[in-house]
Every structure is written in C-alpha cells, then in structure tokens.
Design an enzyme around this catalytic site. Structure first.
Site, mmCIF file in Angstrom:
data_model
loop_
_atom_site.group_PDB
_atom_site.id
_atom_site.type_symbol
_atom_site.label_atom_id
_atom_site.label_comp_id
_atom_site.label_asym_id
_atom_site.label_seq_id
_atom_site.Cartn_x
_atom_site.Cartn_y
_atom_site.Cartn_z
ATOM 1 N N THR B 98 33.710 19.766 -0.885
ATOM 2 C CA THR B 98 33.563 19.420 0.523
ATOM 3 C C THR B 98 34.451 20.375 1.300
ATOM 4 O O THR B 98 35.676 20.355 1.171
ATOM 5 C CB THR B 98 33.957 17.961 0.793
ATOM 6 N N LYS B 173 27.532 16.301 4.837
ATOM 7 C CA LYS B 173 28.688 15.620 4.264
ATOM 8 C C LYS B 173 29.643 15.166 5.367
ATOM 9 O O LYS B 173 30.233 14.084 5.291
ATOM 10 C CB LYS B 173 29.407 16.541 3.265
ATOM 11 N N LYS B 241 41.647 15.382 4.686
ATOM 12 C CA LYS B 241 41.148 16.767 4.722
ATOM 13 C C LYS B 241 39.737 16.813 5.299
ATOM 14 O O LYS B 241 39.436 17.599 6.200
ATOM 15 C CB LYS B 241 41.165 17.347 3.304
#
Lengths: 295, 295
Positions: B98, B173, B241
C-alpha cells in the site's frame, strides 16, 4: 396468544406498517394519530379510532406509541389528554419512538406512580423492516412487563432484546446511531475520493464493500449514491434529531465524541441546504458541494 | 499453468504467506528480503535466495514486491540495486505494497522506458486473507500485463479487480482505508457511549451489529474491544501511514475530507501513547483515556 385490546398511537410510515401486523394477528386495535387520514387504511381493516391518547389507554391493556420527536412523546404520554391520564393499573405503555433516555425515565416514574408499567423500545430497520416485521427492537424497563409484551413485539420484529433498566433501549439506539454517523462519513468521503479521481463508484464499491471496510451502509446507501439516488429510506431530519439526542446525552455524561459532533455539523449543513427530507446518503451531496465537486 | 520463474521481494507477515502460495503452485521463486532470517521458511520450501532486488529481477519473468512504506518501494524498485536495474524487456513488476499513487505512476514511467510493465496491486484482507488466499487485490496499470499476471494473482486472492490506469489500484486502496477510518470512529464512539452507560458491549453489539449500522468492523473489531483484546490484526502504525497517503493525495486534489483528518489525528495520538503495534481497534483505548474512562 388470545386476542387482546391493544392501543396504537402514531400511524406514520413506520407505525402504520407495524400496527397492521397486530391487526393481522387478530388483535383489536384502538388507535390515535394527529392526522386521522393517515390511519384510514387501518380503520378500514378493523382498527377503532379514538379522539385522544387518553381514550386509547382507557380501552387497551397495552399501548404502543411511535411518534416524531421527544416533545411529541411527552404530549401523547404525559399531556392533558395523554395516555397516563387514561391508563389503568397494570397497563403496559411501550414507547417505540427514538427519544431521549431522560424522557424515558420520566415516563417510567410517572407511570409507576399509577401502577402502570412503561418500556422504552426504539427500533432499527427502517420502513422495510417495519413492513416485513424484521425490525430490531431494543427494550429498556422492568423484566415483568417486557415478558408480557414480548409476544406482541415478536409480531413486529425479528431481534427483540431486553437491554436492562428504563432508558437502556434508548441508549442502545443511540449507540446504533453513533455507529451509523461514523460509518456514513467514511462512506461519503471514500466515494468523494473515488469520484474526484474519475473512478467508477460501483467498481470501487465492488471491491471495498467486501472485506474489512464492508458495511450495510457502503453496500446499500453507497450503491444509491453511485446511482444518484438520494430518496429517503431514513430522513436526514430524523437522523439529525437522533444525533442531537446522542450528543446531549454524551454531554450529560461528560463524554467527548468528536466524530459524532463533526458528522452532526455536516448533517446540519444538509438541513441548511434544504435536505431535511432527503435520505441520509444525501450527505454525499453536501460534501460534494463543499468540495465544489459538481456531478 | 506452466511453472514460471517468479521474483518475490518482501517476506513479512503478508508477503511470507503470499509467496508460499506461489511455491505451493509449483513456481520457482527467487526472493529477497531485507532480513534474510524472515525468508528462511520459504528457502526451506525451495525458494532461492538473492542478494539484491536486481538479482531477483534478472532471474524472473514476473517480480512481486510487498514491503513497508513508499520509501521502501522506491528503494527496492528504483534504487541502485533495484528491480529496474535488473529487469528484462517484458518483465512485469507488481507492487503489492500500500503505497502512493504518485510513486506508482513514477515506477510505471521509469519501467516503461525499459520496456518493463509495472502494475500497482495493493491488497485488502489482512494476515488471514494472505494465509487463506482470500485477499481482495486492486490493480492499476495496462490491461496486457494485468491479463498476464492474473492467474498468479488468483493464487493469492479471491477478488481480483482491474481498476484502470496506473495508480488506480492504490487509489482504490485509499478509498478502502478512508471508509475504514470513518467506520472505526463510529465503532469506538458507539462502544464508549455504551461503556459510559454501564451497558454490556457484547449485548449492544448483538443488536447494532445486525441492521443498518452493521459492518465488519463492529462485528469483528468491536467484539475484540468488548473482550479487551487489542492485539494486532492490522497495525495502527500501518494504518496511520495509509491515512497519511490518503490525506496527501486528497490535498493534492483539493479535496477536503474532515472525517479522515479527524480520525488521523486520533490515531496520531495512539502513536504518541505507544500504540503503534496495537491493532487498529486500539483507538478505543486512546479515546477511553481521553475521556478518563478507566477500564
């Protein structure tokens, strides 16, 4: 179960469908609604009209109410011609309005003084759940009256839960609405991000609606957003009322809920933009305008 | 499908399980990881160790990477000994980290100049999904290399979606993580409200986990909160993150996402409180302390 005399107050979209299930089960319903016209279909099916909530109570062993807001609950239950002025000893009053836990406690106390039992029993599942008798019903109050009305509640919903003392039905409903508030901001912001990127909302929902991000809201209301359908399942106006009750209760408990407060603010903007009778997925339009994202 | 020479970079919890499926399917895997020890189990099963990502690329027709953060992606793909220095014409590079859509576009461009195809293909479904090969995989990039690696992706996940051009895998995502962020603040605030009221969290989840408020998060992570289980399925550190990438992308697009920003702030507080290796449901503890709600 023998046929009973049952009171019903409030024949809006939810109440009308719910009351119908009691009639279908063979009970004699005595009903009152602010606007008589909205009860006409139920009267045609055998329900008897009463001119006041008091009259409803005088004729019934159990009285259900499902009206708009806490002040409506106060009027029909505690007012001059209200249910408590007509209720007999051992009557059970079941308020299914989403209302304040404080008011539930007040109704409980005033009822208790007359030997009347009161339960708070708000529901979840919307108009579809009301029609199909698949509602979740969250009940607060004493165990004895709960057991007494449980067979009637089972005619209205699928998941009937006694949560604890008076007010806990309302508190559980508040938990439900707080959870929906957070989920809705996630749904709307996620789809705004997709739209700003020029992606197909349906293609994105196909993926994110499956795993750890999945929810009823993305798969039902998210799909409606993708189709540009902002018609009400559940009115923004009612959701704003519910969040307001939750925030007031949280404040009373010294509980800071920043997510709920933020979502409430954006839904307040939805009201300002004239969206009070839109469905809750209308938050998408508010946030789209806010971001100058024209459809 | 014939046995292929496949490169694998990154053998952490996710990557290790995923790489194992390729070995099980009979492919010859060439692998690299920063810490060799974490690849020992895969080497024992027949994977061949490489000293650099470059070496991995030299031996492989398709190279997968799944590492920590964008700067790790940059190092293993674009660095001095990186994959692109060793990749041959027609190699397909599939980054499953990701990471940022911008970086995906940069990798795509630099790869293209060498006749190498690059796909961004982040996953959803966590360690369980990796072990059971039930991941959702969101792919961005050109259709031809996607079709080429699709049979390999099908060994790793259940829902394989080609979302569009380079970067759209990462963007999808981000939609997923934005949706989770909102849902999590709803879950946590809802359960805080219940706890402050002295209600059983499990009893509340039994009701609100069914209807319009239902989500994977309330029914899985909510249950863990109720049990006092804050162990990681998905690390707070990684979620912070991911939200940081989403916020940076949103800023780039002039897209205001107040819900995401708020949740990011509270998870930042979770980091400050030492919660970086807790599961994402640890947000409950942060907000409980914030409210002086001691368990």
């Amino acid at each position: 179960m023998n046929s009973m005399h049952i009171g019903w107050i409030g024949t809006g979209v939810m109440g009308n469908a719910m009351c119908g299930h009691l009639i279908d089960a063979g009970h004699q319903v005595h009903l009152y609604n602010r606007t008589r016209k909205k009860a006409a279909n139920l009267i045609a099916r055998g329900a008897r009209w009463c001119d006041t909530p008091r009259e409803v109570a005088q004729r019934s062993a159990v009285v259900f109410s499902i009206v708009g807001a806490p002040h409506d609950v106060e009027a029909v239950l505690l007012g001059d011609d209200g249910v408590l002025t007509g209720a007999r000893k051992d009557t059970v009053v079941v308020d299914m309005t989403t209302s304040s836990p404080d008011l539930a406690a007040m109704v409980y106390e005033q009822a208790r003084k007359k030997g009347v039992a009161a339960l708070d029993a708000p529901v979840s599942g919307g108009d579809v759940g009301a029609r199909e008798a698949t509602l979740a019903i969250m009940v607060g109050g004493d165990p004895e009256p709960f057991e007494k009305v449980k067979p009637l509640l089972a005619l209205l919903g699928r998941h009937i839960a006694h949560m604890g003392a008076t007010g806990t039905g309302q508190h559980t409903k508040m938990c439900n609405q707080i959870l929906i508030a957070g989920t809705m901001i996630g749904v709307v912001e996620s789809l705004l991000y997709a739209r700003r990127n020029g992606m197909s909302l349906d293609a994105v929902i196909d993926v994110i609606g499956q795993g750890a991000a999945s929810s009823w809201a993305i798969n039902t209301l998210g799909r409606r957003i993708a189709q540009g359908d902002f018609d009400p399942g559940f009115y923004i106006r009612h959701f704003v009322k519910d969040m307001g009750i939750a925030l007031a209760e949280a404040r009373r408990m010294n509980l800071s809920l920043p997510g709920l407060a933020l979502v409430h603010q954006f839904y307040t903007a939805a009201m300002a933009q004239g969206g009070e009778t839109m469905g809750t997925q209308g938050l998408y339009q508010v946030m789209a305008r806010f971001n100058n994202l024209v459809e």
